[in-house]
Design a protein around this motif. Structure first.
Motif, mmCIF file in Angstrom:
data_model
loop_
_atom_site.group_PDB
_atom_site.id
_atom_site.type_symbol
_atom_site.label_atom_id
_atom_site.label_comp_id
_atom_site.label_asym_id
_atom_site.label_seq_id
_atom_site.Cartn_x
_atom_site.Cartn_y
_atom_site.Cartn_z
ATOM 1 N N LEU A 191 0.538 -0.802 13.480
ATOM 2 C CA LEU A 191 0.270 -1.473 12.209
ATOM 3 C C LEU A 191 1.534 -1.926 11.553
ATOM 4 C CD1 LEU A 191 -1.583 -1.165 9.733
ATOM 5 C CD2 LEU A 191 -0.570 0.877 9.121
ATOM 6 N N PRO A 192 1.463 -3.100 11.397
ATOM 7 C CA PRO A 192 2.553 -3.849 10.634
ATOM 8 C C PRO A 192 3.097 -3.228 9.164
ATOM 9 C CG PRO A 192 1.052 -5.330 10.704
ATOM 10 C CD PRO A 192 0.392 -4.039 11.432
ATOM 11 N N LEU A 193 3.793 -2.381 9.149
ATOM 12 C CA LEU A 193 3.931 -1.453 7.875
ATOM 13 C C LEU A 193 4.293 -2.509 6.664
ATOM 14 C CD1 LEU A 193 5.761 1.873 8.856
ATOM 15 C CD2 LEU A 193 3.215 1.241 8.575
ATOM 16 N N ARG A 194 5.243 -3.269 6.712
ATOM 17 C CA ARG A 194 5.523 -4.099 5.593
ATOM 18 C C ARG A 194 4.561 -5.090 5.418
ATOM 19 N NH1 ARG A 194 10.888 -3.251 3.803
ATOM 20 N NH2 ARG A 194 11.167 -1.167 4.247
ATOM 21 N N ALA A 195 3.936 -5.693 6.420
ATOM 22 C CA ALA A 195 2.652 -6.674 6.121
ATOM 23 C C ALA A 195 1.670 -5.891 5.593
ATOM 24 C CB ALA A 195 2.276 -7.328 7.735
ATOM 25 N N MET A 196 1.386 -4.637 5.840
ATOM 26 C CA MET A 196 0.448 -3.752 5.195
ATOM 27 C C MET A 196 0.778 -3.679 3.559
ATOM 28 S SD MET A 196 -0.624 0.085 5.614
ATOM 29 C CE MET A 196 0.841 0.635 4.440
ATOM 30 N N GLU A 197 2.077 -3.785 3.375
ATOM 31 C CA GLU A 197 2.407 -3.400 1.837
ATOM 32 C C GLU A 197 2.035 -5.003 1.079
ATOM 33 O OE1 GLU A 197 6.362 -2.124 1.234
ATOM 34 O OE2 GLU A 197 6.064 -0.504 2.535
ATOM 35 N N GLY A 247 -4.387 -3.808 -6.080
ATOM 36 C CA GLY A 247 -3.428 -2.992 -6.039
ATOM 37 C C GLY A 247 -2.569 -3.080 -4.494
ATOM 38 N N ARG A 248 -1.464 -2.553 -5.030
ATOM 39 C CA ARG A 248 -0.624 -2.337 -3.356
ATOM 40 C C ARG A 248 -0.371 -0.864 -2.919
ATOM 41 N NH1 ARG A 248 4.874 -4.047 -4.287
ATOM 42 N NH2 ARG A 248 5.199 -4.357 -2.118
ATOM 43 N N ILE A 249 -0.493 -0.807 -1.452
ATOM 44 C CA ILE A 249 -0.038 0.631 -0.934
ATOM 45 C C ILE A 249 0.950 0.557 -0.201
ATOM 46 C CG2 ILE A 249 -2.706 0.840 -1.160
ATOM 47 C CD1 ILE A 249 -2.488 0.688 1.915
ATOM 48 N N ALA A 250 1.657 1.906 0.114
ATOM 49 C CA ALA A 250 2.534 1.982 1.171
ATOM 50 C C ALA A 250 2.501 3.320 1.841
ATOM 51 C CB ALA A 250 4.018 1.802 0.433
ATOM 52 N N LEU A 251 3.034 3.468 2.997
ATOM 53 C CA LEU A 251 3.268 4.792 3.484
ATOM 54 C C LEU A 251 4.758 5.044 3.435
ATOM 55 C CD1 LEU A 251 1.426 3.967 6.870
ATOM 56 C CD2 LEU A 251 0.758 5.590 5.173
ATOM 57 N N ALA A 252 5.028 6.477 3.704
ATOM 58 C CA ALA A 252 6.484 6.797 3.490
ATOM 59 C C ALA A 252 6.812 7.947 4.337
ATOM 60 C CB ALA A 252 6.998 6.908 2.144
ATOM 61 N N ASP A 253 7.671 8.204 4.978
ATOM 62 C CA ASP A 253 8.073 9.331 5.647
ATOM 63 C C ASP A 253 8.579 10.383 4.729
ATOM 64 O OD1 ASP A 253 9.038 11.161 7.770
ATOM 65 O OD2 ASP A 253 11.102 10.652 7.274
ATOM 66 N N ALA A 254 8.175 11.383 4.817
ATOM 67 C CA ALA A 254 8.450 12.741 3.798
ATOM 68 C C ALA A 254 8.775 13.878 4.437
ATOM 69 C CB ALA A 254 7.418 12.848 2.780
ATOM 70 N N THR A 255 8.955 14.051 5.667
ATOM 71 C CA THR A 255 9.113 15.092 6.509
ATOM 72 C C THR A 255 10.435 15.815 6.108
ATOM 73 O OG1 THR A 255 10.588 13.798 8.033
ATOM 74 C CG2 THR A 255 8.353 14.000 8.732
ATOM 75 N N GLY A 256 11.114 15.232 5.279
ATOM 76 C CA GLY A 256 12.621 16.100 4.712
ATOM 77 C C GLY A 256 11.968 16.643 3.279
ATOM 78 N N ALA A 257 10.720 16.402 2.870
ATOM 79 C CA ALA A 257 10.465 16.844 1.353
ATOM 80 C C ALA A 257 9.141 17.517 1.452
ATOM 81 C CB ALA A 257 10.310 15.960 0.519
ATOM 82 N N ALA A 258 8.484 17.644 2.704
ATOM 83 C CA ALA A 258 7.197 18.387 2.512
ATOM 84 C C ALA A 258 6.903 18.925 4.046
ATOM 85 C CB ALA A 258 6.165 17.577 1.834
ATOM 86 N N THR A 259 6.144 19.690 4.266
ATOM 87 C CA THR A 259 5.474 20.336 5.484
ATOM 88 C C THR A 259 4.026 20.629 5.290
ATOM 89 O OG1 THR A 259 6.036 22.580 4.935
ATOM 90 C CG2 THR A 259 7.674 21.472 6.265
#
Length: 378
Positions: A191-197, A247-259
């Motif tokens: 998945l091209p992440l920035r293209a998805m955004e 609308g616009r969507i995005a994924l983010a790494d939250a491994t330092g903030a959530a388990t």
């Protein structure tokens, strides 16, 4: 029968390209900013009013850490927590009351109407009771947030100007080394992440329902969970609805903030994946094409390398080994980017074979009308 040496070359170049794409995506992956000590202690970073929405069904054994973490959130000027007990029979509501008292709004869920699946209906009811929120934060009971998590996700969401943010937590528990990392790996690899955004195409969307942040006005404009009432993968369906409504969507790494402890045992994990994998591909034909491609790229090379080496095809065996190692490298990159277990990457072909079996099992049980989850038919 000896594999054709040409197969090794056919697998090598796609594996090289896909692993390079994994590396690029891992570099571009949005990440929740880590707060300094002043931010943890209450420094405001955004004035958005946030409503946390927690749907529960028979979660007495795991809701405690989740709820305690939500009550400990800091850095959000106005945060309200709404909890819905969706027909639990294990005393879930009593646990919520014992931990939170009147610090949360506890709602008794209505009977499931015809034409709805359970989670979309629970989330719909929760969204209906929020009146003044700017952002809705949907959180599952198996997610435990760090004290800064909601504030930092809000800051990132507003900072990059998206309507829906999917902060993906660190996955722990059953399958956290062998199977569950395939989800993050698939995002980073295919998945091209920035293209998805940037793209308005609904088909170019991904999201994880364990924790979703969505602008309240955008949620209503997209039709909310009523628009995805029949979707087993309501998270991805909601992301697509947001895109359809502009609308616009995005994924983010939250491994330092959530388990997130999705599953406590392998049987539970197998049943969890079985209930939903059939809905991930659109059709059995599409599923078959995806599975064949994955098997060819990531399972055939190590098998071919062994057979070619034994039968005297030294150079093709090295090429096949390189294709296998590129697949392993993609998993290592994913683990480094998302807090996963790098050592499990060596078993990537085993992960793909297990995934193939689960896809076949999901379609078989779906065809037989035998899929259930939490006591409800899927």
């Amino acid at each position: 029968m000896t594999p054709s040496p040409a197969l090794a070359w056919l697998a090598l170049l796609p594996c090289l390209a896909l692993t390079a794409h994994t590396a690029v995506n891992a570099t571009l992956l949005r990440r929740l900013p880590r707060p300094d000590q002043s931010e943890i202690s209450g420094k405001r970073r955004d004035d958005s009013r946030v409503s946390v929405l927690l749907p529960l069904r028979d979660e007495a054994g795991r809701v405690g850490p989740c709820l305690e973490a939500l009550l400990a959130q800091r850095g959000v000027p106005e945060l309200a927590i709404h909890v819905l007990d969706d027909g639990s029979t294990d005393g879930t509501a009593d646990v919520v009351t014992a931990i939170a008292g009147d610090r949360v709004q506890l709602i008794k869920g209505a009977e499931l109407p015809e034409g709805w699946l359970g989670k979309p209906h629970a989330c719909h009811q929760l969204a209906q009771v929020t009146k003044n929120a700017d952002i809705l934060a949907f959180v599952d009971a198996d997610v435990v947030l760090e004290p800064h998590a909601i504030a930092e996700a809000t800051a990132l969401m507003r900072g990059i100007g998206v309507d829906l943010l999917s902060p993906y937590p660190k996955i722990v528990g059953a399958g956290s080394g062998l199977l569950q990392p395939l989800l993050q790996w698939s995002w980073l690899t295919f998945l091209p992440l920035r293209a998805m955004e940037r793209s308005p195409r609904p088909s170019l969307a991904a999201a994880g329902g364990q924790w979703l942040m969505i602008d309240a006005e955008s949620y209503r404009r997209a039709g909310g969970h009523a628009a995805v009432r029949t979707e087993i993968l309501e998270d991805i369906a909601l992301a697509r609805q947001v895109k359809r409504s502009g609308g616009r969507i995005a994924l983010a790494d939250a491994t330092g903030a959530a388990t997130c402890r999705m599953y406590d045992s392998w049987p539970e994990m197998i049943n969890g994946y079985t209930k939903s994998l059939w809905a991930s591909f659109g059709s059995p034909v599409a599923a078959g094409c995806v599975v064949v491609l994955l098997l060819f790229l990531y399972v055939v090379p190590p098998v071919a390398a062994l057979v070619l080496a034994v039968t005297g095809f030294g150079v093709p065996a090295l090429v096949a080994s390189a294709a296998y190692l590129l697949g392993v490298l993609g998993r290592v990159i994913t683990a480094a980017a998302t807090g996963g277990k790098a050592w499990a990457a060596i078993a990537h072909p085993v992960s793909i074979v297990l995934f193939t079996w689960l896809v076949a099992r999901s379609f078989r049980l779906r065809r037989a009308g035998r899929l259930t989850w939490r006591g409800r038919a899927v």
